[in-house]
Design a protein around this motif. Structure first.
Motif, mmCIF file in Angstrom:
data_model
loop_
_atom_site.group_PDB
_atom_site.id
_atom_site.type_symbol
_atom_site.label_atom_id
_atom_site.label_comp_id
_atom_site.label_asym_id
_atom_site.label_seq_id
_atom_site.Cartn_x
_atom_site.Cartn_y
_atom_site.Cartn_z
ATOM 1 N N LEU A 122 0.825 -1.205 0.000
ATOM 2 C CA LEU A 122 0.000 0.000 0.000
ATOM 3 C C LEU A 122 0.863 1.261 0.000
ATOM 4 C CD1 LEU A 122 -2.885 -0.979 2.461
ATOM 5 C CD2 LEU A 122 -2.997 -0.767 -0.034
ATOM 6 N N VAL A 123 1.968 1.215 0.724
ATOM 7 C CA VAL A 123 2.891 2.360 0.736
ATOM 8 C C VAL A 123 3.486 2.563 -0.652
ATOM 9 C CG1 VAL A 123 5.105 3.197 1.611
ATOM 10 C CG2 VAL A 123 3.439 2.219 3.190
ATOM 11 N N GLU A 124 3.941 1.473 -1.272
ATOM 12 C CA GLU A 124 4.524 1.576 -2.614
ATOM 13 C C GLU A 124 3.484 2.039 -3.625
ATOM 14 O OE1 GLU A 124 6.132 -1.458 -6.026
ATOM 15 O OE2 GLU A 124 7.008 -1.671 -4.019
ATOM 16 N N ARG A 125 2.291 1.479 -3.524
ATOM 17 C CA ARG A 125 1.214 1.857 -4.452
ATOM 18 C C ARG A 125 0.923 3.343 -4.362
ATOM 19 N NH1 ARG A 125 -4.348 2.384 -5.211
ATOM 20 N NH2 ARG A 125 -5.356 0.906 -6.639
ATOM 21 N N HIS A 126 0.879 3.857 -3.155
ATOM 22 C CA HIS A 126 0.578 5.275 -2.942
ATOM 23 C C HIS A 126 1.680 6.162 -3.513
ATOM 24 C CE1 HIS A 126 -0.970 8.875 -0.984
ATOM 25 N NE2 HIS A 126 0.260 9.101 -0.512
ATOM 26 N N HIS A 127 2.934 5.786 -3.279
ATOM 27 C CA HIS A 127 4.050 6.602 -3.748
ATOM 28 C C HIS A 127 4.178 6.579 -5.272
ATOM 29 C CE1 HIS A 127 5.686 7.966 0.005
ATOM 30 N NE2 HIS A 127 5.777 6.735 0.489
ATOM 31 N N ARG A 128 3.931 5.428 -5.881
ATOM 32 C CA ARG A 128 4.118 5.305 -7.327
ATOM 33 C C ARG A 128 2.951 5.884 -8.112
ATOM 34 N NH1 ARG A 128 6.096 -0.547 -9.186
ATOM 35 N NH2 ARG A 128 6.221 0.639 -11.140
ATOM 36 N N TRP A 129 1.748 5.712 -7.581
ATOM 37 C CA TRP A 129 0.565 6.163 -8.322
ATOM 38 C C TRP A 129 -0.366 6.949 -7.399
ATOM 39 C CZ3 TRP A 129 1.814 0.740 -8.679
ATOM 40 C CH2 TRP A 129 2.563 0.419 -9.831
ATOM 41 N N LEU A 130 0.112 8.094 -6.962
ATOM 42 C CA LEU A 130 -0.619 8.921 -6.013
ATOM 43 C C LEU A 130 -2.002 9.310 -6.530
ATOM 44 C CD1 LEU A 130 -0.676 10.545 -3.369
ATOM 45 C CD2 LEU A 130 0.451 12.430 -4.598
#
Length: 219
Positions: A122-130
């Motif tokens: 979820l952290v990676e998803r948020h950072h990559r595709w805000l």
């Protein structure tokens, strides 16, 4: 062993005994037939750390690590993993809903082990595709910002399968057998994994053939 567990074990043993006597026409009424006991559904134990650790290292990305935990520990099918919605996840309670067309949804309880890759993804998803509005938990560079907001295809997990060198169907079957070896309880398998009674009995019988000289559904 807790008292409740002992009582449940005694009750199920007596119930099987009365049913057997009734089949042999020794008695004509089962005094346990109207008695119902409930037992809590425990979170399934993860595959032993030493076995899964190597697989997780092979998985590589946060997305693949999450997908692998869901498939290897909770026996979720690849297509079901691909179709999990963000709204299906309740991190506060550790519950994850698995949608099943034409059947009741199945809810699994994630333990601390499983919540770690959930958080990492979820952290990676948020950072990559805000700015992504895709409703699915798992997204890819192609689906994250796609105007139609589609789910990823199961081919998205092909690289993961090749890296671990295990077919996902085999991984799922191994998980069922692992739990069956530990519990020898088809009802537990049905509750944990949402499988049918036929499948649950099949895996328990496979794991403990010596315990089933007769069909347990007829006991």
């Amino acid at each position: 062993m807790p008292t409740a567990a002992v009582n449940y074990s005694v009750f199920t043993s007596l119930r099987s005994l009365f049913r057997a006597l009734r089949r042999e026409r020794r008695i004509f009424r089962d005094p346990t037939r109207n008695v119902h006991l409930t037992t809590p559904v425990r979170v399934p134990r993860p595959i032993p750390a030493d076995r899964l650790k190597g697989l997780l290292n092979l998985a590589g990305s946060a997305k693949d690590r999450l997908a692998l935990v869901l498939m290897a520990v909770y026996a979720v099918r690849p297509k079901q993993v691909a179709e999990i919605l963000l709204d299906d996840l309740d991190r506060s309670t550790g519950r994850l809903r698995i949608r099943r067309p034409n059947r009741l949804d199945h809810v699994i309880c994630l333990d601390e082990f499983a919540l770690q890759p959930v958080k990492a993804w979820l952290v990676e998803r948020h950072h990559r595709w805000l700015l992504s509005t895709n409703p699915y938990l798992i997204v890819s560079p192609l689906t994250a910002l796609h105007i139609d907001r589609p789910a990823v295809g199961i081919s998205n997990f092909s690289t993961l399968r090749d890296r671990i060198g295990i077919n996902f169907t085999q991984l799922r079957q191994d998980r069922f057998l692992d739990e069956a070896r530990e519990t020898a309880d088809p009802v537990r398998l049905m509750r944990l994994f949402g499988i049918t009674s036929y499948s649950a009995i099949h895996y328990v019988r496979t794991a403990h053939p010596e315990r089933f000289t007769i069909d347990p559904t007829q006991a």
